[in-house]
Design an enzyme around this catalytic site. Sequence first.
Site, short mmCIF file in Angstrom:
data_model
loop_
_atom_site.label_atom_id
_atom_site.label_comp_id
_atom_site.label_asym_id
_atom_site.label_seq_id
_atom_site.Cartn_x
_atom_site.Cartn_y
_atom_site.Cartn_z
N ARG A 23 41.79 68.83 36.77
CA ARG A 23 42.28 69.60 35.43
C ARG A 23 41.62 70.91 35.34
O ARG A 23 42.13 71.69 34.45
CB ARG A 23 42.20 68.76 34.56
N GLN A 46 21.00 78.74 14.90
CA GLN A 46 22.01 79.48 14.76
C GLN A 46 22.68 79.83 16.20
O GLN A 46 22.08 80.00 17.06
CB GLN A 46 21.59 80.82 14.14
N ASP A 47 23.98 79.79 15.99
CA ASP A 47 24.99 80.21 17.26
C ASP A 47 25.55 81.39 16.74
O ASP A 47 26.11 81.63 15.75
CB ASP A 47 26.04 79.17 17.46
N ARG A 59 25.02 96.54 24.10
CA ARG A 59 24.62 95.99 23.29
C ARG A 59 23.03 95.91 23.52
O ARG A 59 22.77 94.83 24.09
CB ARG A 59 25.21 94.79 22.60
N HIS A 62 17.81 94.85 21.62
CA HIS A 62 17.14 94.12 20.44
C HIS A 62 16.41 93.36 20.48
O HIS A 62 16.00 92.47 21.37
CB HIS A 62 18.78 93.70 19.90
N LYS A 72 16.13 83.41 22.44
CA LYS A 72 17.86 83.26 22.70
C LYS A 72 18.27 82.43 23.97
O LYS A 72 17.42 82.90 24.94
CB LYS A 72 18.37 84.73 22.68
N HIS A 119 16.09 92.27 24.20
CA HIS A 119 17.37 91.81 24.99
C HIS A 119 18.60 92.81 24.83
O HIS A 119 18.72 93.35 23.87
CB HIS A 119 17.71 90.66 24.38
N TYR A 132 25.25 82.76 22.33
CA TYR A 132 24.09 82.50 22.28
C TYR A 132 23.38 81.68 20.97
O TYR A 132 23.62 82.22 19.90
CB TYR A 132 23.21 83.85 22.72
N LYS A 167 24.41 102.30 15.52
CA LYS A 167 22.99 102.00 15.55
C LYS A 167 22.21 101.89 16.99
O LYS A 167 21.26 102.48 16.97
CB LYS A 167 22.89 100.66 15.29
N ASP A 168 22.80 101.65 17.87
CA ASP A 168 22.40 101.72 19.51
C ASP A 168 22.08 103.11 19.95
O ASP A 168 21.45 103.21 20.91
CB ASP A 168 23.07 100.64 20.18
C1 T46 Z 1 22.88 90.02 15.19
C2 T46 Z 1 23.62 89.38 13.90
C3 T46 Z 1 24.36 90.51 13.35
N1 T46 Z 1 24.96 90.17 12.27
C4 T46 Z 1 25.97 91.20 11.58
C5 T46 Z 1 25.16 92.52 11.39
C6 T46 Z 1 26.23 93.58 11.77
O1 T46 Z 1 27.00 93.59 10.41
C7 T46 Z 1 27.18 92.86 12.77
C8 T46 Z 1 27.08 93.31 13.96
O2 T46 Z 1 25.52 93.37 14.26
P1 T46 Z 1 25.09 94.03 15.64
O3 T46 Z 1 25.67 95.44 15.67
O4 T46 Z 1 23.79 94.11 15.48
O5 T46 Z 1 25.65 93.16 16.88
P2 T46 Z 1 24.99 93.41 18.38
O6 T46 Z 1 24.83 94.52 18.82
O7 T46 Z 1 25.81 92.47 18.89
O8 T46 Z 1 23.70 92.77 18.16
C9 T46 Z 1 23.18 91.60 19.12
O9 T46 Z 1 23.15 92.11 20.50
C10 T46 Z 1 21.88 91.83 21.13
C11 T46 Z 1 22.44 91.55 22.62
C12 T46 Z 1 21.21 90.74 20.84
O10 T46 Z 1 20.41 90.18 21.54
C13 T46 Z 1 20.93 90.35 19.24
O11 T46 Z 1 21.18 89.00 19.26
C14 T46 Z 1 21.83 91.06 18.32
O12 T46 Z 1 21.04 92.24 18.07
O13 T46 Z 1 26.80 91.51 12.42
C15 T46 Z 1 24.93 88.87 11.66
O14 T46 Z 1 25.43 88.48 10.60
N2 T46 Z 1 24.11 87.94 12.27
C16 T46 Z 1 23.23 88.10 13.45
O15 T46 Z 1 22.61 87.29 13.67
#
Ligand code: T46
Length: 185
Positions: A23, A46-47, A59, A62, A72, A119, A132, A167-168
């Site tokens: 399957r 948290q997931d 991404r 961070h 993580k 990360h 994650y 941001k990045d």
């Molecule tokens: C990380 C996170 C973000 N948010 C909100 C904040 C922003 O409005 C939106 C996008 O967040 P961000 O642009 O920081 O998401 P990523 O760029 O995927 O960030 C992640 O990417 C890299 C690879 C990582 O290791 C971290 O877990 C995390 O920083 O989700 C939440 O509400 N909860 C959270 O835990």
Amino acid sequence: MKILETRFAEVKLIEPAVFGDHRGFFMESYNEQSFRANGITHTFVQDNHSFSAEAGVLRGLHYQLNPKAQTKLVRVTAGAIYDVVVDIRKGSPTFGEWQGFILSAANKRQLLVPQGFAHGFCTLVPNCEVQYKVDALYSPEHDRGIAWNDPALAIDWPTSSPVLSDKDTKHPVLAEADINFIYEG
Ligand SMILES: Cc1cn([C@H]2C[C@H](O)[C@@H](COP(=O)(O)OP(=O)(O)O[C@H]3O[C@H](C)C(=O)[C@H](O)[C@H]3O)O2)c(=O)[nH]c1=O
């Protein structure tokens, strides 16, 4: 499950047991008892789940500062990513050094990214889904980043022109970053 060592004692690559049949497959993506038996004793609270539509989405890099630093447990359920960890623990003999791993829906490998490591990942194909677990809740006040293209790190990303969040595009290089992790040997 198998735990594979990496160049950093605390960073673990996990190969879960996969049960395939006509399957498809079944696997336990997380089991507190078997993970604890293999030294992964974190309590995850948290997931997270991110979707990236294009290849070349990057991404990172961070981390959350102490006292909200996060460990993580990262896996990919669709597509494939190049996942990178950077040692940012002051006093570490490998401070500023990095390692990259291919995590994919196909290889089902998981990566344990400990506190004290920045990360980031870059997608290798379109439509990647990354899931994650983290052992500390999201805290925007403690959320920090390091420039993905910091020349002092010289990370060998799969692309030199990634798709980035606004941001990045603005993180400092590691030498100027706000970090508060101390290497404890
Ligand atoms: C990380 C996170 C973000 N948010 C909100 C904040 C922003 O409005 C939106 C996008 O967040 P961000 O642009 O920081 O998401 P990523 O760029 O995927 O960030 C992640 O990417 C890299 C690879 C990582 O290791 C971290 O877990 C995390 O920083 O989700 C939440 O509400 N909860 C959270 O835990």
